[in-house]
Enzyme design. Structure first.
Site, PDB file in Angstrom:
ATOM      1  N   ASP A   8       1.152   6.214  -2.388  1.00  0.00           N
ATOM      2  CA  ASP A   8       0.006   6.018  -1.518  1.00  0.00           C
ATOM      3  C   ASP A   8      -0.163   4.499  -1.334  1.00  0.00           C
ATOM      4  OD1 ASP A   8      -2.588   6.558  -0.238  1.00  0.00           O
ATOM      5  OD2 ASP A   8      -3.446   5.781  -2.110  1.00  0.00           O
ATOM      6  N   ASP A  10      -3.576   2.539   0.204  1.00  0.00           N
ATOM      7  CA  ASP A  10      -4.901   1.972  -0.046  1.00  0.00           C
ATOM      8  C   ASP A  10      -5.427   2.410  -1.399  1.00  0.00           C
ATOM      9  OD1 ASP A  10      -5.292   0.520   2.407  1.00  0.00           O
ATOM     10  OD2 ASP A  10      -5.458   2.452   3.406  1.00  0.00           O
TER      11      ASP A  10
END
Length: 254
Positions: A8, A10
């Site tokens: 991932d 953020d």
């Protein structure tokens, strides 16, 4: 045998939510003349909704419908989100991307050890441009597969973006480890069959992360050790490829 790492973005690769995306949303509201400020606690609540456009729509329909601008809601959301994306990119290009501890170290080691890299994120691909610059020259080429933005219809916690990345890598979930920072991201990765390492943030520390293979505060640097919060046994000072291979073997025995 571990063959790939899928990240991932953020909150996981970079600490961009509170002082990046939130600030950009607020500046977009101000430009639009809207009396809206997403403070730190409110933004933490809104992060339960995955995806920037989805977050805006949720705010205007469920949280503060009285502040919804006139006109077609979808058009307003698209306009605000497009401007927010421009502001966010300018902000990070000017101030730099705050990479989380151990991120660049692990990515470089993984490449040197022959592991493939992927990204599975709901942020738009344009928002990744400052990240490439922060990681180093040619960083976009480090990743064999990038799933970003609206590449799939259903956002996390649906598993779609992880399944998309796995197809692009041509690997089964059992040959990969995922890295997330939140409950929604963890649910998405686990639903795609991926064992997942969670690196918490201030926003996600108190979420339900019990499904994580290992939960730590960050990936660690030689001078800044990781702290295990829950999950698999881990006594090292940082997460390196050897530690990840050991975690992968534990995952196989689950």
């Amino acid at each position: 045998m571990l063959k790939a790492l899928i990240f991932d973005v953020d909150g996981t690769l970079a600490d961009t939510e509170r002082d990046g995306h939130r600030v950009a949303f607020n500046r977009a509201f101000a430009e639009e003349g809207l009396p809206i400020v997403w403070d730190v606690p409110l933004y933490g609540q809104l992060l339960a909704i995955t995806g920037g456009k989805e977050r805006l729509l949720h705010f205007f329909t469920r949280v503060r419908p009285d502040l919804r601008p006139a006109g077609d809601s979808d058009a307003v959301v698209r306009r605000l989100h497009a401007r927010k994306t421009e502001i966010y990119s300018d902000l990070l290009n000017a101030e730099g991307v705050p990479l989380r501890p151990g991120v660049r170290r692990l990515l470089l080691e993984a490449r040197a050890r022959g592991l493939r890299l992927g990204i599975a994120t709901t942020t738009t691909e344009k928002n990744l441009e400052p990240l490439w610059g922060a990681l180093g020259d040619g960083a976009r080429g480090w990743f064999d597969m990038v799933g970003a933005g609206d590449c799939v219809a259903a956002k996390k916690p649906a598993p779609d973006v992880y399944e998309h990345v796995l197809r692009g890598l041509g690997l089964p979930a059992q040959a990969c480890l995922a890295f997330e920072d939140s409950e929604n991201g963890l649910r998405a990765a686990v639903a795609a069959g991926l064992c997942t390492v969670v690196t918490v943030t201030d926003y996600t520390r108190d979420q339900d992360l019990a499904a994580g293979l290992l939960v730590v505060d960050h990936l660690g640097e030689p001078e800044l050790p990781s702290t295990r919060l829950s999950g698999a046994p881990f006594a090292g000072r940082l997460l390196d490829v050897d530690a990840l291979n050991a975690l992968s073997r534990l995952c196989e025995r689950r």
